[in-house]
Design a protein around this motif. Structure first.
Motif, PDB file in Angstrom:
ATOM      1  N   LYS A  64     -13.165  10.075  -5.215  1.00  0.00           N
ATOM      2  CA  LYS A  64     -11.773  10.411  -5.528  1.00  0.00           C
ATOM      3  C   LYS A  64     -11.334   9.875  -6.892  1.00  0.00           C
ATOM      4  O   LYS A  64     -10.302  10.286  -7.419  1.00  0.00           O
ATOM      5  N   TYR A  65     -12.119   8.958  -7.444  1.00  0.00           N
ATOM      6  CA  TYR A  65     -11.729   8.281  -8.685  1.00  0.00           C
ATOM      7  C   TYR A  65     -11.870   9.216  -9.878  1.00  0.00           C
ATOM      8  O   TYR A  65     -12.901   9.844 -10.070  1.00  0.00           O
TER       9      TYR A  65
ATOM     10  N   PRO B 116      -1.682  -6.975   0.819  1.00  0.00           N
ATOM     11  CA  PRO B 116      -1.009  -6.757  -0.464  1.00  0.00           C
ATOM     12  C   PRO B 116      -1.604  -7.587  -1.601  1.00  0.00           C
ATOM     13  O   PRO B 116      -1.367  -7.285  -2.776  1.00  0.00           O
ATOM     14  N   ASN B 117      -2.365  -8.628  -1.256  1.00  0.00           N
ATOM     15  CA  ASN B 117      -2.984  -9.483  -2.266  1.00  0.00           C
ATOM     16  C   ASN B 117      -4.439  -9.119  -2.529  1.00  0.00           C
ATOM     17  O   ASN B 117      -5.175  -9.892  -3.159  1.00  0.00           O
ATOM     18  N   TYR B 118      -4.859  -7.958  -2.068  1.00  0.00           N
ATOM     19  CA  TYR B 118      -6.265  -7.569  -2.140  1.00  0.00           C
ATOM     20  C   TYR B 118      -6.802  -7.599  -3.568  1.00  0.00           C
ATOM     21  O   TYR B 118      -7.841  -8.212  -3.839  1.00  0.00           O
ATOM     22  N   THR B 119      -6.120  -6.954  -4.493  1.00  0.00           N
ATOM     23  CA  THR B 119      -6.634  -6.902  -5.860  1.00  0.00           C
ATOM     24  C   THR B 119      -6.557  -8.265  -6.550  1.00  0.00           C
ATOM     25  O   THR B 119      -7.396  -8.580  -7.398  1.00  0.00           O
ATOM     26  N   ASP B 120      -5.557  -9.080  -6.200  1.00  0.00           N
ATOM     27  CA  ASP B 120      -5.501 -10.443  -6.746  1.00  0.00           C
ATOM     28  C   ASP B 120      -6.717 -11.248  -6.300  1.00  0.00           C
ATOM     29  O   ASP B 120      -7.284 -12.029  -7.078  1.00  0.00           O
ATOM     30  N   LYS B 121      -7.124 -11.063  -5.058  1.00  0.00           N
ATOM     31  CA  LYS B 121      -8.294 -11.774  -4.540  1.00  0.00           C
ATOM     32  C   LYS B 121      -9.571 -11.288  -5.228  1.00  0.00           C
ATOM     33  O   LYS B 121     -10.487 -12.079  -5.485  1.00  0.00           O
TER      34      LYS B 121
ATOM     35  N   LYS C  41     -28.005   1.804  -8.561  1.00  0.00           N
ATOM     36  CA  LYS C  41     -28.895   2.902  -8.165  1.00  0.00           C
ATOM     37  C   LYS C  41     -28.099   4.120  -7.717  1.00  0.00           C
ATOM     38  O   LYS C  41     -28.491   5.270  -7.973  1.00  0.00           O
ATOM     39  N   ASN C  42     -26.972   3.895  -7.058  1.00  0.00           N
ATOM     40  CA  ASN C  42     -26.150   4.987  -6.559  1.00  0.00           C
ATOM     41  C   ASN C  42     -25.161   5.513  -7.600  1.00  0.00           C
ATOM     42  O   ASN C  42     -24.347   6.385  -7.285  1.00  0.00           O
ATOM     43  N   GLY C  43     -25.244   4.995  -8.813  1.00  0.00           N
ATOM     44  CA  GLY C  43     -24.392   5.483  -9.876  1.00  0.00           C
ATOM     45  C   GLY C  43     -22.915   5.192  -9.666  1.00  0.00           C
ATOM     46  O   GLY C  43     -22.047   5.949 -10.107  1.00  0.00           O
ATOM     47  N   ILE C  44     -22.618   4.089  -9.002  1.00  0.00           N
ATOM     48  CA  ILE C  44     -21.230   3.724  -8.719  1.00  0.00           C
ATOM     49  C   ILE C  44     -20.592   3.102  -9.957  1.00  0.00           C
ATOM     50  O   ILE C  44     -21.178   2.229 -10.598  1.00  0.00           O
ATOM     51  N   LYS C  45     -19.408   3.561 -10.289  1.00  0.00           N
ATOM     52  CA  LYS C  45     -18.692   3.057 -11.455  1.00  0.00           C
ATOM     53  C   LYS C  45     -18.029   1.711 -11.148  1.00  0.00           C
ATOM     54  O   LYS C  45     -17.736   1.415 -10.007  1.00  0.00           O
ATOM     55  N   HIS C  46     -17.814   0.933 -12.189  1.00  0.00           N
ATOM     56  CA  HIS C  46     -17.230  -0.407 -12.075  1.00  0.00           C
ATOM     57  C   HIS C  46     -17.985  -1.245 -11.034  1.00  0.00           C
ATOM     58  O   HIS C  46     -17.408  -1.740 -10.062  1.00  0.00           O
ATOM     59  N   PRO C  47     -19.296  -1.390 -11.224  1.00  0.00           N
ATOM     60  CA  PRO C  47     -20.138  -2.074 -10.226  1.00  0.00           C
ATOM     61  C   PRO C  47     -19.728  -3.504  -9.915  1.00  0.00           C
ATOM     62  O   PRO C  47     -19.859  -3.958  -8.782  1.00  0.00           O
ATOM     63  N   LYS C  48     -19.210  -4.233 -10.919  1.00  0.00           N
ATOM     64  CA  LYS C  48     -18.847  -5.629 -10.665  1.00  0.00           C
ATOM     65  C   LYS C  48     -17.649  -5.720  -9.735  1.00  0.00           C
ATOM     66  O   LYS C  48     -17.588  -6.596  -8.864  1.00  0.00           O
ATOM     67  N   ILE C  49     -16.693  -4.826  -9.896  1.00  0.00           N
ATOM     68  CA  ILE C  49     -15.536  -4.820  -9.003  1.00  0.00           C
ATOM     69  C   ILE C  49     -15.967  -4.433  -7.596  1.00  0.00           C
ATOM     70  O   ILE C  49     -15.511  -5.026  -6.609  1.00  0.00           O
ATOM     71  N   VAL C  50     -16.859  -3.466  -7.492  1.00  0.00           N
ATOM     72  CA  VAL C  50     -17.356  -3.045  -6.181  1.00  0.00           C
ATOM     73  C   VAL C  50     -18.150  -4.168  -5.525  1.00  0.00           C
ATOM     74  O   VAL C  50     -18.068  -4.381  -4.306  1.00  0.00           O
TER      75      VAL C  50
ATOM     76  N   GLN D 297      -6.194  -1.130 -10.316  1.00  0.00           N
ATOM     77  CA  GLN D 297      -4.924  -0.455 -10.054  1.00  0.00           C
ATOM     78  C   GLN D 297      -5.146   0.785  -9.196  1.00  0.00           C
ATOM     79  O   GLN D 297      -4.329   1.106  -8.319  1.00  0.00           O
ATOM     80  N   TRP D 298      -6.256   1.467  -9.445  1.00  0.00           N
ATOM     81  CA  TRP D 298      -6.575   2.654  -8.641  1.00  0.00           C
ATOM     82  C   TRP D 298      -6.782   2.278  -7.174  1.00  0.00           C
ATOM     83  O   TRP D 298      -6.309   2.971  -6.272  1.00  0.00           O
ATOM     84  N   LEU D 299      -7.489   1.172  -6.931  1.00  0.00           N
ATOM     85  CA  LEU D 299      -7.695   0.708  -5.554  1.00  0.00           C
ATOM     86  C   LEU D 299      -6.367   0.390  -4.881  1.00  0.00           C
ATOM     87  O   LEU D 299      -6.156   0.691  -3.699  1.00  0.00           O
ATOM     88  N   LYS D 300      -5.473  -0.222  -5.655  1.00  0.00           N
ATOM     89  CA  LYS D 300      -4.158  -0.565  -5.123  1.00  0.00           C
ATOM     90  C   LYS D 300      -3.352   0.686  -4.800  1.00  0.00           C
ATOM     91  O   LYS D 300      -2.734   0.789  -3.733  1.00  0.00           O
ATOM     92  N   ASP D 301      -3.363   1.655  -5.719  1.00  0.00           N
ATOM     93  CA  ASP D 301      -2.630   2.899  -5.494  1.00  0.00           C
ATOM     94  C   ASP D 301      -3.233   3.699  -4.346  1.00  0.00           C
ATOM     95  O   ASP D 301      -2.508   4.399  -3.623  1.00  0.00           O
TER      96      ASP D 301
END
Length: 210
Positions: free
Chosen positions: A174-175, A193-198, A112-121, A182-186
């Motif tokens: 900002k995206y 440090p394991n956030y994106t792996d999780k 509804k909020n038009g957020i990109k990459h909804p599954k990752i969010v 990778q963007w979240l990591k950067d």
């Protein structure tokens, strides 16, 4: 006025509660006012213990995530779409002030909020709250661990839907494209440090069918 005496069980006297318990006995008048007070105290205790259970389940979830990352590294097994791990709690605690907060309703709000990459969010919300069981989720309606830049405290929202909107206006604005993990990591979204792996473990595991 005729009085009736009610004795509390010994175990309750030994437990620290957010509610100050009376002494060894409670005298309850026949007009029911003290009985009502006792019922309110009991209800508050039930809520306290249910919230405590949810907090323990959240900590258990975080440990499971850490162990899942370690297990992948020990076995040198890459996280892929073939990966499957049951990391959900398996139990939904009764202490949930947001009865309308479900995986399905959250996905709908993200879209509804038009957020990109909804599954990752979505995976971010699950990771941050431990399937909606964290204290910040319950007390602040904050699904993404969003903090105030001026003091580092968690944002407090009136509704959980407001935190979804805030994710778009405070983070994703900002995206500018590219691989989102990778963007979240950067970006340095999380200190872990394991956030994106999780997130990958959740995406290819319990959230695979969403």
């Amino acid at each position: 006025m005729e009085l009736e005496t009610y004795h509390l069980i010994d175990s309750l006297k030994q437990v620290k509660n957010p509610i100050d318990m009376p002494g060894d006995t409670i005298q309850i008048s026949t007009d029911g006012s003290m009985l009502q007070k006792l019922r309110q105290t009991a209800s508050a205790q039930v809520l306290y213990y249910e919230s405590l259970i949810d907090s323990l389940m959240f900590e258990n979830f975080k440990l499971k995530m850490d162990l899942a990352v370690i297990k992948r590294r020990i076995n040198d097994f890459p996280i892929s779409k073939d990966y499957n791990e049951n990391l959900s709690s398996g139990i939904r605690g009764k202490y949930n002030p947001n009865d309308d907060l479900t995986i399905e309703s959250l996905i709908a709000e993200i879209q509804k909020n038009g957020i990109k990459h909804p599954k990752i969010v979505l995976a971010q919300a699950i990771l941050e709250t431990g399937w909606f069981k964290s204290r910040v989720c319950h007390t602040h309606n904050n699904l993404f661990g969003l903090r105030q830049p001026w003091d580092g405290e968690y944002f407090r929202f009136e509704r959980w839907q407001d935190s979804v909107k805030a994710y778009r206006t405070k983070v994703q604005y900002k995206y500018r494209g590219g691989p989102y993990l990778q963007w979240l990591k950067d970006l340095g979204y999380a200190e872990d440090p394991n956030y994106t792996d999780k997130l990958k473990i959740l995406l290819y595991g319990p959230l695979k069918t969403y």
